[in-house]
Scaffold this active site. Structure first.
Site, PDB file in Angstrom:
ATOM      1  N   LYS A  31      -4.470  -3.195  -2.373  1.00  0.00           N
ATOM      2  CA  LYS A  31      -4.555  -2.879  -3.799  1.00  0.00           C
ATOM      3  C   LYS A  31      -3.931  -4.009  -4.616  1.00  0.00           C
ATOM      4  O   LYS A  31      -4.511  -4.505  -5.566  1.00  0.00           O
ATOM      5  CB  LYS A  31      -3.822  -1.553  -4.027  1.00  0.00           C
ATOM      6  CG  LYS A  31      -3.879  -1.012  -5.426  1.00  0.00           C
ATOM      7  CD  LYS A  31      -3.361   0.426  -5.403  1.00  0.00           C
ATOM      8  CE  LYS A  31      -3.098   0.957  -6.784  1.00  0.00           C
ATOM      9  NZ  LYS A  31      -2.654   2.363  -6.758  1.00  0.00           N
ATOM     10  N   GLU A  37       2.811  -7.954   4.761  1.00  0.00           N
ATOM     11  CA  GLU A  37       2.170  -7.768   6.074  1.00  0.00           C
ATOM     12  C   GLU A  37       0.699  -8.187   6.009  1.00  0.00           C
ATOM     13  O   GLU A  37       0.204  -8.933   6.856  1.00  0.00           O
ATOM     14  CB  GLU A  37       2.223  -6.289   6.502  1.00  0.00           C
ATOM     15  CG  GLU A  37       3.602  -5.780   6.895  1.00  0.00           C
ATOM     16  CD  GLU A  37       4.378  -5.220   5.727  1.00  0.00           C
ATOM     17  OE1 GLU A  37       4.057  -5.560   4.557  1.00  0.00           O
ATOM     18  OE2 GLU A  37       5.323  -4.457   5.964  1.00  0.00           O
ATOM     19  N   GLU A  64       5.261  10.482   2.144  1.00  0.00           N
ATOM     20  CA  GLU A  64       5.411   9.504   1.066  1.00  0.00           C
ATOM     21  C   GLU A  64       5.212  10.179  -0.296  1.00  0.00           C
ATOM     22  O   GLU A  64       5.745   9.736  -1.306  1.00  0.00           O
ATOM     23  CB  GLU A  64       4.428   8.345   1.249  1.00  0.00           C
ATOM     24  CG  GLU A  64       4.877   7.072   0.552  1.00  0.00           C
ATOM     25  CD  GLU A  64       4.130   5.829   1.002  1.00  0.00           C
ATOM     26  OE1 GLU A  64       4.723   5.017   1.721  1.00  0.00           O
ATOM     27  OE2 GLU A  64       2.951   5.669   0.636  1.00  0.00           O
TER      28      GLU A  64
END
Ligand code: G6Q
Length: 541
Positions: A205, A211, A352
């Site tokens: 996004k 990473e 989350e």
């Protein structure tokens, strides 16, 4: 008002005193219609929640709490594109991604549906080109392998769905995933791949995630080492992102960028362009089926009254377990091998979203629990691993069993597999609820010294979800069901389910430590333990 100060909440507290310890055996006893009353259908899903320690009154009181917390109004605000993610000032519109109706959906006065349809069309065209060989690698060869690079919300959904729908995937294209910064994953993934026939889909996004950017840079090096020309990047890389500038800076033609928007949260994004690898695996038609399945549950969640609303009911039962029975963990137990990443997917989805201890208005939560610890493995593997604790441990685990009536793999000679699998699922829920009393154990002739070891106290809550068959359509329903369950719980707990500030600190500290590791900097700024670890690592290097 503070959740625990609500009269509706307090009534539940009193009610807990009355029924909290009642055993499921007693709750079922003499109630011939319980299974019927405590179960429901939504789209193709049948949910039995009768094996929870709830009565009609418990449910009524829970529905009162949902009303007092304005769950319906908040749901409508989400669907309407209001900026309910208040800490990031964003709308939360994953439901728009699978909207199959003509309904317009506005964000800041602009209908987002034309954009949604345009990107879907772009994905379809691209998938067709890769499938029919119109899109080729730099040396003119047809693409045989897709490597999707992304992490967290840009990885877990596509991994889960491509695994779940493997049965529907084209045999001509293998889809691989690289998420971890650990170079092992990249190295092992590309070990057998040919750069000439490999296409990387970089999914991020922000297009800044360390990473993903590190893996994407390594992928580019690997490709260029083999093909030797920067031009090759255009044939072998496409991007899924909201950040066109960073995509272009990486060297990807923005014509080959699949866009999504800030109103799509990472962990709610698989129906957006983030699902490109899914579409590449199963094709546009099946992807559309997945969206239609999600939409079917979105409609149910939007229009069904609370008392007949499956995500609401599962959420409320979860609230009862978490906040009143003190059960802090939920196991997702799919009795279908294809769903082996489903628990991991909703581990992120749930933890989350609802692993928060600050209310939307910024107050620390001190007097009630929020999101449970979510985990799980497919049945029956789990039975031979951790079910011991679920049955006889000192702590309770609320379980969701998920199964399908028809198997996708039932060739001649294998008919017994699916029947046995299902028998196991039903048996586990039965054992958890009703257990085995000392008298029953003794009646089996068990020696006195072993009786307690063989007692199952039971009274352990579970839901069982039964679907006809694993298809893109039913999987879509299942995904949306859990998404909306998480939403309802977040609404009741008064938290923002759509931010994730808790992942920031570790990221920032890792950057500092990485600099120290590179530059052999002084260890002075670190705490004693971290200093010792860095020193030990340096020595071991
Ligand atoms: C999900 C989170 C998080 C996110 C990843 C990847 O809801 O926001 O898991 O998806 O951190 O972020 P990018 O897509 O920006 O690389």
């Amino acid at each position: 008002m503070d959740l625990t100060a609500l009269p509706e909440w307090q009534k539940l507290q009193e009610h807990k005193g009355e029924i909290g310890q009642r055993h499921l055996r007693d709750i079922f006893w003499g109630d011939a219609t319980r299974a019927e009353r405590f179960s429901l259908h939504a789209a193709d899903i049948f949910a039995d929640y009768s094996k929870n320690r709830v009565t009609d009154q418990t449910m009524e009181l829970l529905f009162d709490v949902a009303r007092a917390r304005q769950v319906e109004q908040l749901r409508d605000a989400m669907y309407a594109g209001e900026k309910i993610n208040t800490t990031e000032q964003r709308a939360v519109l994953h439901t728009a991604l699978r909207n199959q109706s003509e309904r317009q959906v506005f964000v800041d006065g602009r209908d987002v549906m034309p954009d949604v349809r345009r990107v879907l069309q772009h994905m379809r065209e691209f998938t067709a080109r890769v499938w029919n060989g119109d899109w080729r690698g730099y040396t003119g060869k047809q693409i045989t392998d897709i490597v999707s690079i992304g992490i967290g919300g840009s990885n877990l959904g596509p991994v889960m769905v491509t695994e779940a729908l493997r049965h529907y995937a084209t045999p001509h294209l293998a889809v691989h995933f690289v998420s971890n910064i650990d170079g092992t994953q990249f190295s092992e993934t590309i070990r057998t791949l040919n750069p000439e026939t490999t296409l990387f889909v970089v999914v991020s996004k922000t297009f800044t995630t360390d990473e993903t950017m590190t893996n994407a840079a390594t992928a580019k090096k690997w490709l260029l080492a083999a093909l030797g020309d920067e031009q090759a990047v255009a044939n072998h890389f496409v991007a899924v992102s909201t950040n066109a500038q960073a995509v272009a800076a990486f060297g990807i033609d923005t014509a080959n960028m699949f866009e999504f928007w800030d109103w799509v949260g990472g962990r709610y994004s698989l129906a957006s362009a983030v699902g490109l690898s899914i579409m590449l695996a199963i094709g546009a038609e099946q992807f559309d089926e997945l969206l239609r399945g999600m939409y079917a549950m979105d409609v149910h969640f939007k229009i069904a009254p609370l008392e007949q609303n499956m995500p609401v009911i599962l959420a409320l039962v979860g609230i009862w377990n978490t906040n009143f029975l003190g059960i802090k963990t939920e196991a997702l137990l799919p009795y279908d091998q294809y769903l082996h990443r489903f628990p991991a997917y909703f581990q992120q989805g749930n933890m989350e979203s609802n692993g928060k201890s600050v209310t939307k208005t910024g107050q620390f939560i001190t007097d009630y629990s929020t999101g449970p610890i979510v985990w799980g493995e497919p049945g029956t593997n789990g039975q031979h691993a951790f079910y011991q604790l679920i049955h006889q441990g000192t702590d309770m685990v609320a379980c969701d069993f998920i199964g399908f009536a028809q198997s996708l793999n039932n060739p001649d000679g294998m008919e017994t597999h699916h029947r046995k699998l299902t028998a196991n699922m039903f048996a586990q829920a039965q054992a958890l609820a009703f257990g085995k009393t000392p008298d029953e154990v003794r009646a089996e002739g068990v020696p006195a010294e072993l009786v307690n070891h063989k007692v199952f106290h039971g009274n352990r809550p579970s839901n069982t979800l039964l679907l006809p068959k694993l298809t893109p359509y039913t999987l879509g329903q299942l995904i949306a069901l859990y998404e909306h369950k998480i939403f309802v719980q977040g609404a009741i707990w008064g938290i923002n389910s759509f931010d994730q500030w808790g992942v920031e600190l570790g990221k920032k500290l890792a950057k500092d430590i990485d600099t120290t590791l590179q530059n052999v900097d002084s260890l002075e700024p670190y705490d004693q333990s971290t200093r010792a670890l860095i020193a030990a690592w340096r020595q071991l290097q």
